[in-house]
Design a protein around this motif. Structure first.
Motif, PDB file in Angstrom:
ATOM      1  N   THR A   1      33.440  27.405 -70.628  1.00  0.00           N
ATOM      2  CA  THR A   1      34.471  28.249 -70.115  1.00  0.00           C
ATOM      3  C   THR A   1      35.762  27.304 -69.576  1.00  0.00           C
ATOM      4  OG1 THR A   1      33.408  27.807 -67.877  1.00  0.00           O
ATOM      5  CG2 THR A   1      32.803  29.834 -68.998  1.00  0.00           C
ATOM      6  N   LEU A   2      36.861  27.872 -69.736  1.00  0.00           N
ATOM      7  CA  LEU A   2      37.945  27.184 -69.252  1.00  0.00           C
ATOM      8  C   LEU A   2      38.887  27.986 -68.493  1.00  0.00           C
ATOM      9  CD1 LEU A   2      39.990  24.811 -69.499  1.00  0.00           C
ATOM     10  CD2 LEU A   2      40.854  25.872 -71.684  1.00  0.00           C
ATOM     11  N   PRO A   3      38.783  28.012 -67.228  1.00  0.00           N
ATOM     12  CA  PRO A   3      39.838  28.897 -66.272  1.00  0.00           C
ATOM     13  C   PRO A   3      41.057  29.129 -66.599  1.00  0.00           C
ATOM     14  CG  PRO A   3      38.399  27.667 -64.718  1.00  0.00           C
ATOM     15  CD  PRO A   3      38.140  27.093 -66.369  1.00  0.00           C
ATOM     16  N   LYS A   4      41.538  27.739 -67.079  1.00  0.00           N
ATOM     17  CA  LYS A   4      43.328  27.851 -67.208  1.00  0.00           C
ATOM     18  C   LYS A   4      43.752  26.884 -68.184  1.00  0.00           C
ATOM     19  CE  LYS A   4      47.589  28.835 -64.833  1.00  0.00           C
ATOM     20  NZ  LYS A   4      48.278  28.934 -63.385  1.00  0.00           N
ATOM     21  N   LEU A   5      44.638  27.208 -68.929  1.00  0.00           N
ATOM     22  CA  LEU A   5      45.282  26.239 -70.008  1.00  0.00           C
ATOM     23  C   LEU A   5      46.752  26.576 -70.081  1.00  0.00           C
ATOM     24  CD1 LEU A   5      44.376  24.939 -73.428  1.00  0.00           C
ATOM     25  CD2 LEU A   5      46.624  25.851 -73.076  1.00  0.00           C
TER      26      LEU A   5
END
Length: 415
Positions: free
Chosen positions: A194-198
């Motif tokens: 999971t990656l909340p924001k890029l």
């Protein structure tokens, strides 16, 4: 591999020093790809542990919330890289020489829980103008007695990549896994990322923003066949002025022959392929064909809400049980024969574009007529709308209700 260097037994506490050795990480080779330095086969770490066990099967460690661990031993210590200055790449990784903290709980049955944390590191390549900052890293591992089953998690608080062209910010990165090992080589099970924001930016301009990326993978082995499912979701992607929402991907892969896959993995680990580039690729191709016979990839769905409306794609790729390649020739020439044996089916549906009205008042396109002077799209989506209209007029799409649909079938290398 883990080697016990020394062990001192005490009544309430014991001390141990271990050497942990693993193959040299590929990521370090990639970062040093322009270096003429020959890399070692392995890299080693030293673990120094203080093991709290008590005179009975009861461990107590005041450093960790004053917890009592019935029937278990507790170890705290550090894990440090050996010879941190031995290679140029290590000099570019500021902070890699700092030891990671360790906390482990060992049960009487041989199971273990290991937690570690590192303060972070910084990679600097002056020639390329590249700087990578990695924030605090934490991980937890839960090991079975035979070490053939492992589950745990890893978190990177933040990652920042800065180059001459701009920068990329990711925060935070979370990985969870629950895996089993087959024949000491092939891991399978559940994996999530999971990656909340890029955020990708250049100067003061934001080029790309991605929110809430989640990838989940499940793999299994049944009757010597490797199979699995992968799902991906993205809340939204914003590139310049355009936004794509609710991206969803769901796909299955199945039919990969495990014995052949194990042979391929072991051969790569043992570095038993030819040193000649083309000969090596041919050897790998021959083994890969045995893995892929009868395999298939099924795209259950790919869908997204785009500026022109909902877009959906599905299909499958199948390889025959009789899959084969010419016995002789260059690797690239032999590989081209693979495409002639692939069976491919795909279905694409798009929203029905609105008819545009030209200055003469003549309606264009398959959709509902818009009033003269209406501008339902900006210049970018207007161009895409025109391309879809042109494809429809040339017969690539058929009108199905309020949608446009296209079907592609590929057999024997021909559509």
């Amino acid at each position: 591999t883990v080697k016990l260097e020394n062990y001192h037994t005490g009544w309430f506490m014991s001390n141990a020093t271990l050497t942990v050795t693993r193959s040299f990480p590929r990521i370090l080779k990639a970062l040093s790809r322009n270096s003429s330095k020959t890399f070692p086969q392995t890299i080693s770490y030293t673990a120094k542990l203080h093991i709290y066990h008590g005179p009975v099967a009861l461990a107590y460690n005041i450093k960790h919330q004053k917890q009592l661990f019935w029937g278990q031993g507790v170890a705290v210590g550090t894990l440090a890289l050996n010879d941190a200055d031995a290679l140029p790449i290590f000099k570019q990784l500021q902070g890699i020489e700092q030891p990671a903290s360790l906390f482990a709980v060992f049960s009487m049955s041989g199971k273990a829980t290991v937690m570690s944390a590192h303060s972070g590191m910084r990679y600097v390549n002056v020639n390329k103008g590249l700087i990578v900052n990695i924030g605090r890293a934490q991980s937890s591992l839960y090991l079975s007695k035979s070490s053939d089953q492992i589950n745990g998690s890893m978190t990177l608080d933040s990652v920042n990549i800065t180059s001459k062209k701009g920068q990329v910010d990711l925060s935070p990165i979370n990985i969870d896994f629950n895996l089993k090992r087959n024949a000491d080589v092939l891991w399978y099970g559940n994996y999530s990322f999971t990656l909340p924001k890029l955020v990708v930016s250049s100067g003061d301009q934001t080029l790309l923003t991605l929110n809430k990326l989640a990838i989940n993978t499940h793999t299994n082995i049944d009757n010597d066949l490797f199979a699995g499912n992968m799902g991906m979701t993205i809340d939204n992607i914003t590139a310049m002025k355009y936004q794509i929402n609710q991206v969803k991907l769901d796909m299955d892969f199945k039919g990969y022959h495990v014995p052949a896959l194990l042979d391929l993995i072991k051969a790569k680990k043992a570095n038993s392929f030819s040193t000649d580039k083309d000969a090596r690729r041919n050897q790998q191709l021959d083994m890969l064909v045995d893995v892929l016979k009868g395999a298939s990839i099924v795209l259950n769905t790919f869908q997204a809400n785009t500026p022109i409306g909902p877009v959906k794609l599905s299909g499958h790729v199948d390889l025959p049980d009789s899959l084969s390649l010419p016995k002789a020739g260059k690797a690239d020439d032999r590989l081209s024969g693979l495409g002639k044996q692939v069976l491919l089916h795909g279905e694409l549906t798009l929203p029905l574009p609105a008819k545009q009205v030209n200055p003469a008042g003549l309606a264009m396109g398959p959709g509902p007529v818009m009033p003269a002077g209406t501008k339902p799209y900006n210049s970018g989506t207007m161009m895409l709308n025109m391309i879809i209209q042109s494809a429809y007029q040339k017969g690539y799409f058929a009108k199905v209700g309020d949608r446009l649909a296209a079907v592609l079938d590929l057999k024997d290398g021909e559509a």
